[in-house]
Design an enzyme around this catalytic site. Structure first.
Site, PDB file in Angstrom:
ATOM      1  N   ASP A 241      27.422  32.654 -77.105  1.00 52.09           N
ATOM      2  CA  ASP A 241      28.028  33.753 -76.955  1.00 52.09           C
ATOM      3  C   ASP A 241      29.339  34.593 -77.894  1.00 52.09           C
ATOM      4  O   ASP A 241      29.290  34.558 -79.262  1.00 52.09           O
ATOM      5  CB  ASP A 241      29.268  32.620 -75.927  1.00 52.09           C
ATOM      6  CG  ASP A 241      29.992  32.259 -75.170  1.00 52.09           C
ATOM      7  OD1 ASP A 241      30.827  34.515 -74.974  1.00 52.09           O
ATOM      8  OD2 ASP A 241      30.522  31.686 -74.109  1.00 52.09           O
ATOM      9  N   TRP A 242      30.157  35.328 -76.987  1.00 55.18           N
ATOM     10  CA  TRP A 242      31.376  35.946 -77.627  1.00 55.18           C
ATOM     11  C   TRP A 242      31.423  35.676 -78.854  1.00 55.18           C
ATOM     12  O   TRP A 242      32.863  34.689 -78.494  1.00 55.18           O
ATOM     13  CB  TRP A 242      31.769  37.375 -77.378  1.00 55.18           C
ATOM     14  CG  TRP A 242      31.252  38.255 -76.997  1.00 55.18           C
ATOM     15  CD1 TRP A 242      31.557  38.752 -76.968  1.00 55.18           C
ATOM     16  CD2 TRP A 242      29.488  38.678 -76.304  1.00 55.18           C
ATOM     17  NE1 TRP A 242      30.605  39.993 -76.498  1.00 55.18           N
ATOM     18  CE2 TRP A 242      29.458  39.526 -76.176  1.00 55.18           C
ATOM     19  CE3 TRP A 242      28.647  37.155 -75.985  1.00 55.18           C
ATOM     20  CZ2 TRP A 242      27.883  40.085 -75.887  1.00 55.18           C
ATOM     21  CZ3 TRP A 242      27.594  38.275 -75.472  1.00 55.18           C
ATOM     22  CH2 TRP A 242      27.685  39.347 -75.104  1.00 55.18           C
TER      23      TRP A 242
END
Length: 728
Positions: free
Chosen positions: A254-255
């Site tokens: 995920d970012w």
């Protein structure tokens, strides 16, 4: 068939198929051999907000990604600032919870096809969805993106979605792996649960995505799991995902969910994205040994960038570990025709795509209550009072990373006008104001009461919102990334409004909008009709109007239990939500959602699977037949009313004399059936052996308990119509 062990697989298939698969493998290995270490590492981390590096001299393109789960995200190029004057207003589909409420596997596939086609048109390679995290608590801010509290329903809907996306030549990305069930502390919380809960509740949808849908990419979640960050978690990623399930695609972060170079390299992270969001500046100047300035960007500072190169060069990790990550990325590139082939051009915001958005919305709307058959309304009505800011609010750009720029969005008020034209007088009152800290507004309530008194029927559009100002990324509340609801109480004084309007006009329909249940105890018994509309997408207003006036017979079923109060929810009654002192203990174990309510005899406001119709259905003639460890189930459904309609028949399995602690019943099959008045159909399906297994924590394997099993067929978890028993 999924290519888990390439050479054994090729030997088994032989001939032309083997030659074709080997050719791709050889191309991948030849490309890797030609790359420098720096080029390899460039491929395993982001080089802009939503791209990772390619190798231009070898014809390897960047990998281009985009949110989101119900529409392609607005364009912002390589930075985080939205672009202007670009063609990025597309199809805004209903959100994930809406899709799950259709209980329509084929519609899940069509939903995915729309996303894949529009992502293709926009030049994307990976669409970041679906989200399949289990809805553990009514308060999770991203529940609206997810599918269900039940792993079986979530798995079945996700598989269709993924296949639809990937049949368009685009990679789907199932997320967030795993146990990402709260937002406020998602970056730090350490989730602890039993192995049985993990295997039976929180992993099945991910497992189905990998094994049944052959998903190309998986996104690791922010949270820790048993002390290790999920994105580089030895047990979740290497042992289960890539080991047990044989996942041969890309595990991306995920970012900003990578925290350590060596752990990411060793524990399964293939692609690091979004770390620029957590670094302090967009660029940094560095110098070499002689003091000469180096042009280093923020992306060189990613964990899987320069630090990874340094670790290979000093012998901390072998270069073969980098090769394996590159191999996985190249594999999905070849699979989606990014190299040596042309991808077919997608379509964008077509009438066909809008029709799918409408169909999903129509089939997702749940009729929760309908006393004295107030609904459907008659089009001969002369006057209607429409009340509530949600009647006129557009929601496409809300919710955080799932925001979509819609070509258009039909609000509930506009939908009524579209359907009724000038034949019916519609008077609107705002009723409440969506604003931070807003309480009940006496003047607005008085205006709403006034229009309600003068109308034959009143409709209140109320419930949740994604936030306040959708033009501001961080102005989120309630149903949005990075935030959770504080409680189940509707904000902005909506309870006071509803009670006042119901008193003024007993013929008042309450339409709930948003990502999940609200506490209705103050007015539920007085309200004659209640609809759940979710976030119904760009055609939502038209769908709602058609349901309210009977052009469409409501057929949605709840994909999650609506508790009477937050205190009744098992995550809050038995476990931690949110985490305490950085740890969330899932003490409720397998007793999530209806498994808890049914087993512990806690009456919900509306049960899992609940949803009324404008017609009636009769269930008869249950037949069971075993074949080995599987069971064939057949029964008949008849439309006994005067209106055509769809019924979702649900099949639950129960083990009355189990020697282990089990839920009272568990969903193991469902079928959506369309019936004309008086029509009867036979439903047949097979429950596989897995439907009767539980996870044995001592053996660390799935196990079957010998004995009698009850097969229950009904229209909701609390509305069982047929019961049968079979020995297995």
């Amino acid at each position: 068939m999924k290519l888990l062990k390439p050479f054994l697989f090729l030997m088994a298939l032989g001939g032309a198929t083997a030659s074709m698969a080997q050719s791709t493998d050889e191309k991948i290995e030849n490309l890797i051999k030609q790359m420098t270490l720096e080029e390899k590492v460039a491929m395993i981390h982001g080089n802009s907000s939503f791209t990772s590096g390619g190798v231009p001299r070898l014809g390897i393109p960047e990998l281009v990604m985009s949110d989101g789960p119900h529409g392609v995200r607005p364009e912002h190029g390589r930075d985080w600032v939205l672009d202007k004057d670009v063609d990025d207003a597309g199809t805004y589909l209903p959100t994930g919870m809406s899709l799950a409420a259709t209980w329509n596997k084929n519609l899940g596939y069509q939903f995915g096809r729309v996303l894949g086609s529009e992502a293709n048109y926009r030049g994307k390679d990976v669409i970041l969805g679906p989200g399949v995290n289990i809805i553990r608590s009514p308060l999770n801010g991203r529940n609206f993106e997810y599918l269900s509290e039940d792993p079986y329903l979530a798995a079945k809907m996700a598989v269709g979605y993924i296949k639809g996306v990937q049949d368009e030549g685009i990679s789907a990305c199932v997320k967030h792996y795993a146990a990402n069930n709260e937002e406020v502390d998602r970056n730090t919380v350490d989730v602890h649960m039993s192995e049985r809960a993990l295997r039976e509740i929180y992993l099945p949808a991910f497992k189905a995505a990998v094994i049944d849908a052959d998903v190309n990419t998986v996104m690791g979640s922010y949270n820790k799991f048993r002390g290790e960050f999920a994105t580089h978690n030895e047990y979740l990623v290497n042992k289960i995902l890539k080991g047990e399930w044989g996942f041969d695609g890309v595990l991306m972060s995920d970012w900003g969910s990578v925290h350590n170079t060596k752990e990411a390299l060793l524990k399964g992270t293939d692609l690091e994205m979004g770390t620029d969001l957590v670094l302090s500046s967009n660029s940094v100047s560095q110098t070499d040994a002689s003091g000469k300035k180096l042009n280093k960007t923020v992306y060189d500072r990613f964990y899987l960038a320069d630090p990874a190169i340094a670790m290979v060069k000093d012998g901390s990790v072998p270069e073969s570990m980098i090769d394996e990550k590159v191999r996985r990325i190249l594999r999905i590139m070849f699979k989606t025709n990014m190299i040596d082939a042309k991808r077919k051009k997608g379509e964008y915001n077509t009438k066909a795509h809008q029709d799918i958005a409408l169909k999903v919305a129509e089939q997702s709307i749940v009729l929760l209550k309908n006393n004295k058959q107030l609904l459907p309304l008659k089009k001969s009505l002369k006057s209607i009072a429409v009340i509530g800011q949600n009647a006129v609010r557009e929601n496409a750009m809300g919710g955080g990373s799932s925001q979509v720029k819609a070509k258009y969005e039909i609000t509930p008020l506009q939908g009524l006008k579209n359907l009724l034209g000038n034949k019916t007088t519609i008077n609107y009152a705002q009723g409440y104001k969506i604003a931070r800290g807003q309480q009940a507004d006496a003047k607005m309530i008085a205006e709403a009461v006034d229009v309600a008194k003068k109308a034959e029927v009143a409709i209140i559009y109320c419930g949740w919102t994604h936030g306040y100002d959708y033009s501001k990324w961080s102005d989120n509340a309630y149903d949005a990334e990075g935030t959770d609801k504080p409680d189940m109480n509707m904000p902005f004084g909506q309870d006071e409004l509803i009670k006042a309007v119901l008193k003024a006009n007993p013929k008042t329909i309450v339409v709930l909008m948003g990502g999940g249940p609200v506490d209705m105890r103050q007015w539920e018994t007085q309200a004659p009709a209640i609809l759940e509309a979710w976030y119904p997408g760009m055609e939502g207003g038209n769908a709602l109007a058609k349901v309210i006036f009977g052009d469409v017979n409501p057929s949605g079923k709840l994909p999650l239990t609506f508790p009477k109060s937050l205190e009744d929810s098992p995550a809050h009654k038995l476990g931690d939500f949110p985490g305490k002192n950085g740890v969330a203990n899932y003490n409720e174990g397998i007793f999530v959602g209806y498994r808890y309510f049914d087993t512990y005899k806690v009456e919900p406001a509306f049960a899992f699977g609940h949803g009324l119709s404008y017609t009636t259905f009769a269930y008869t003639d249950l037949k069971l037949a075993s074949s080995g460890d599987s069971v064939k189930v057949s029964f008949s459904i008849k439309n006994t009313g005067k209106t055509a309609g769809d019924e979702v028949a649900q099949i639950y399995v129960s083990v009355p004399d189990s020697k282990i602690k089990r839920a009272l019943q568990e969903l193991k099959g469902f079928e959506r059936v369309s019936l004309q008045p008086g029509e009867q159909k036979t439903v047949e399906l097979v429950l596989p052996a897995d439907a009767f297994k539980y996870f044995d924590e001592e053996k660390m394997d799935w196990a079957h308990e010998t004995g009698d099993y009850a097969i229950l067929v009904g229209s909701a978890s609390d509305a069982i119509k047929l019961r049968g028993k079979i020995a297995l």
